[in-house]
Design a protein around this motif. Structure first.
Motif, PDB file in Angstrom:
ATOM      1  N   GLY A  80       0.788  -1.135  -0.002  1.00 58.35           N
ATOM      2  CA  GLY A  80      -0.013  -0.055   0.042  1.00 58.35           C
ATOM      3  C   GLY A  80       1.063   1.323   0.033  1.00 58.35           C
ATOM      4  N   ALA A  81       0.030   2.476  -0.223  1.00 60.25           N
ATOM      5  CA  ALA A  81       0.858   3.617  -0.060  1.00 60.25           C
ATOM      6  C   ALA A  81       1.332   3.987   1.427  1.00 60.25           C
ATOM      7  N   GLY A  82       2.282   4.700   1.298  1.00 61.41           N
ATOM      8  CA  GLY A  82       2.813   5.158   2.682  1.00 61.41           C
ATOM      9  C   GLY A  82       4.100   6.063   2.620  1.00 61.41           C
ATOM     10  N   MET A  83       4.756   6.098   3.701  1.00 62.62           N
ATOM     11  CA  MET A  83       5.940   6.957   3.964  1.00 62.62           C
ATOM     12  C   MET A  83       7.110   6.020   3.501  1.00 62.62           C
ATOM     13  N   ALA A  84       7.850   6.416   2.468  1.00 67.73           N
ATOM     14  CA  ALA A  84       9.155   5.410   2.181  1.00 67.73           C
ATOM     15  C   ALA A  84      10.346   6.217   2.906  1.00 67.73           C
ATOM     16  N   PRO A  85      11.378   5.615   3.428  1.00 67.17           N
ATOM     17  CA  PRO A  85      12.564   6.192   3.875  1.00 67.17           C
ATOM     18  C   PRO A  85      13.247   6.567   2.629  1.00 67.17           C
ATOM     19  N   GLY A  86      14.036   7.979   2.820  1.00 65.74           N
ATOM     20  CA  GLY A  86      14.867   8.532   1.572  1.00 65.74           C
ATOM     21  C   GLY A  86      14.029   8.130   0.229  1.00 65.74           C
ATOM     22  N   ASP A  87      14.858   7.882  -0.779  1.00 65.75           N
ATOM     23  CA  ASP A  87      14.412   7.594  -1.959  1.00 65.75           C
ATOM     24  C   ASP A  87      13.396   6.126  -2.127  1.00 65.75           C
ATOM     25  N   ALA A  88      13.619   5.169  -1.430  1.00 65.73           N
ATOM     26  CA  ALA A  88      12.756   4.120  -1.386  1.00 65.73           C
ATOM     27  C   ALA A  88      13.149   3.174  -0.477  1.00 65.73           C
ATOM     28  N   ALA A  89      12.233   1.931  -0.329  1.00 65.96           N
ATOM     29  CA  ALA A  89      12.953   0.923   0.330  1.00 65.96           C
ATOM     30  C   ALA A  89      13.012  -0.539  -0.107  1.00 65.96           C
ATOM     31  N   ASP A  90      13.780  -1.346   0.368  1.00 61.45           N
ATOM     32  CA  ASP A  90      13.899  -2.479  -0.355  1.00 61.45           C
ATOM     33  C   ASP A  90      12.867  -3.374  -0.183  1.00 61.45           C
ATOM     34  N   VAL A  91      12.638  -4.492  -1.075  1.00 57.95           N
ATOM     35  CA  VAL A  91      11.628  -5.402  -0.950  1.00 57.95           C
ATOM     36  C   VAL A  91      12.138  -6.944  -1.015  1.00 57.95           C
ATOM     37  N   TRP A  92      12.186  -7.521   0.081  1.00 59.71           N
ATOM     38  CA  TRP A  92      13.072  -8.845   0.216  1.00 59.71           C
ATOM     39  C   TRP A  92      12.032 -10.043   0.046  1.00 59.71           C
ATOM     40  N   LEU A  93      12.393 -11.006  -0.923  1.00 54.52           N
ATOM     41  CA  LEU A  93      11.824 -12.283  -0.650  1.00 54.52           C
ATOM     42  C   LEU A  93      12.482 -13.255   0.022  1.00 54.52           C
ATOM     43  N   VAL A  94      11.876 -13.776   1.003  1.00 55.34           N
ATOM     44  CA  VAL A  94      12.549 -14.803   2.082  1.00 55.34           C
ATOM     45  C   VAL A  94      11.872 -16.208   1.856  1.00 55.34           C
ATOM     46  N   ARG A  95      12.654 -17.398   1.387  1.00 54.64           N
ATOM     47  CA  ARG A  95      11.871 -18.708   1.408  1.00 54.64           C
ATOM     48  C   ARG A  95      12.787 -19.376   2.547  1.00 54.64           C
ATOM     49  N   TYR A  96      11.974 -20.076   3.287  1.00 53.19           N
ATOM     50  CA  TYR A  96      12.121 -20.578   4.554  1.00 53.19           C
ATOM     51  C   TYR A  96      11.483 -22.016   4.951  1.00 53.19           C
ATOM     52  N   ASP A  97      12.002 -22.844   5.441  1.00 54.19           N
ATOM     53  CA  ASP A  97      11.553 -24.148   5.812  1.00 54.19           C
ATOM     54  C   ASP A  97      10.847 -23.901   7.350  1.00 54.19           C
ATOM     55  N   LYS A  98       9.297 -23.852   7.125  1.00 53.47           N
ATOM     56  CA  LYS A  98       8.553 -23.714   8.524  1.00 53.47           C
ATOM     57  C   LYS A  98       8.727 -24.847   9.284  1.00 53.47           C
ATOM     58  N   GLY A  99       9.102 -24.604  10.505  1.00 52.68           N
ATOM     59  CA  GLY A  99       9.021 -25.946  11.546  1.00 52.68           C
ATOM     60  C   GLY A  99      10.732 -25.932  12.066  1.00 52.68           C
ATOM     61  N   VAL A 100      10.751 -27.193  12.575  1.00 54.38           N
ATOM     62  CA  VAL A 100      11.852 -27.367  13.331  1.00 54.38           C
ATOM     63  C   VAL A 100      12.909 -28.448  12.538  1.00 54.38           C
ATOM     64  N   VAL A 101      14.016 -28.374  12.217  1.00 52.61           N
ATOM     65  CA  VAL A 101      14.717 -29.298  11.624  1.00 52.61           C
ATOM     66  C   VAL A 101      16.048 -29.488  12.526  1.00 52.61           C
ATOM     67  N   GLU A 102      16.263 -30.850  12.652  1.00 52.27           N
ATOM     68  CA  GLU A 102      17.574 -31.344  13.630  1.00 52.27           C
ATOM     69  C   GLU A 102      18.631 -31.610  12.693  1.00 52.27           C
ATOM     70  N   VAL A 103      19.663 -30.995  13.314  1.00 53.72           N
ATOM     71  CA  VAL A 103      21.009 -31.221  12.215  1.00 53.72           C
ATOM     72  C   VAL A 103      22.293 -31.893  13.184  1.00 53.72           C
ATOM     73  N   PRO A 104      22.621 -33.027  12.861  1.00 56.14           N
ATOM     74  CA  PRO A 104      23.860 -33.849  13.528  1.00 56.14           C
ATOM     75  C   PRO A 104      25.005 -32.921  13.186  1.00 56.14           C
ATOM     76  N   VAL A 105      25.846 -32.630  13.966  1.00 57.47           N
ATOM     77  CA  VAL A 105      27.168 -32.030  13.797  1.00 57.47           C
ATOM     78  C   VAL A 105      28.602 -32.858  13.944  1.00 57.47           C
ATOM     79  N   SER A 106      29.248 -33.175  13.141  1.00 53.54           N
ATOM     80  CA  SER A 106      30.345 -34.233  13.367  1.00 53.54           C
ATOM     81  C   SER A 106      31.692 -33.482  13.748  1.00 53.54           C
ATOM     82  N   ARG A 107      31.937 -32.266  13.644  1.00 54.99           N
ATOM     83  CA  ARG A 107      33.116 -31.552  13.542  1.00 54.99           C
ATOM     84  C   ARG A 107      32.894 -30.117  14.341  1.00 54.99           C
ATOM     85  N   GLY A 108      33.891 -29.586  14.806  1.00 53.37           N
ATOM     86  CA  GLY A 108      33.928 -28.345  15.174  1.00 53.37           C
ATOM     87  C   GLY A 108      33.569 -28.219  16.451  1.00 53.37           C
TER      88      GLY A 108
END
Length: 232
Positions: A146-174
């Motif tokens: 919608g219309a509104g007040m943008a900062p400076g010249d313009a704002a960035d529009v970011w697309l985020v793709r994510y895996d909704k939920g919880v995933v378990e990751v085994p770590v074998s080093r570090g």
């Protein structure tokens, strides 16, 4: 007397009204919680656990961004991407930090904390409130701003793709050798869709693949505040 066509019309109108109501509810302002974390960081698991506790809270969009700068310790983060590291780096000067660290929680792009202490993320959410920018909605293959007040010249529009939920990751080093680490709402990709200058704007929304969920952020450039957010 009400005929069949009139009754059908009322049903259709009622359905449309319900759909509009549900659509409006999904477009309500959100609190955006970003956790910058790493599987190679021994201090990160408590913050990961705290994000899991708030990820299903109404009005909260919780996202895990895995960074890459601890990969040299012996474990290459399986979700780490350089663009996520750069996103965190961009936040640090406005937030008053000399450089990135993990764990770090950033809320609405304008408030931050380590996020590892019990209840710390929840307290930051309560103190930060929700985004205050333009109306934002997703649907029918497009992003509507919608219309509104943008900062400076313009704002960035970011697309985020994510895996909704919880995933378990085994770590074998570090630093986390032998541990299995849970991650909530792991981000897999970050892409700039375009800019918002303050005028009502519509941008094409690419279809998601791989079972990933979608979020869109309208944000002041250079690691500035998040003005609006929506998720499917």
């Amino acid at each position: 007397m009400t005929g069949p066509k009139t009754t059908l019309g009322k049903v259709l109108l009622a359905g449309a009204a319900l759909a509009a109501t549900l659509g409006a509810a999904s477009a309500q302002p959100l609190t955006v919680v970003e956790l910058f974390t790493s599987q190679g960081c021994s201090s990160c698991p408590p913050a990961n656990a705290n994000l899991i506790k708030v990820k299903d809270q109404p009005g909260v969009l919780a996202l895990s961004f895995n960074v890459t700068y601890w990969d040299y310790l012996g474990w290459k983060d399986t979700f780490g991407r350089q663009e996520f590291t750069q996103r965190q780096v961009n936040y640090e000067p406005p937030l008053g930090h000399d450089g990135p660290f993990t764990p770090q929680v950033v809320v609405n792009g304008s408030h931050d904390a380590v996020g590892a202490a019990p209840g710390e993320i929840q307290s930051l959410i309560a103190a930060s409130g929700r985004t205050q920018g333009p109306e934002l909605s997703l649907g029918n293959g497009k992003v509507s701003i919608g219309a509104g007040m943008a900062p400076g010249d313009a704002a960035d529009v970011w697309l985020v793709r994510y895996d909704k939920g919880v995933v378990e990751v085994p770590v074998s080093r570090g630093e986390n050798t032998g541990r299995t680490l849970p991650h909530a709402n792991v981000v897999h990709s970050l892409q700039k869709l375009g800019r918002w200058s303050g005028k009502a704007t519509t941008l094409p929304l690419p279809a998601a693949g791989g079972g990933l969920s979608t979020a869109v952020l309208v944000q002041a450039p250079g690691g500035g505040p998040i003005l609006a957010a929506a998720a499917d």
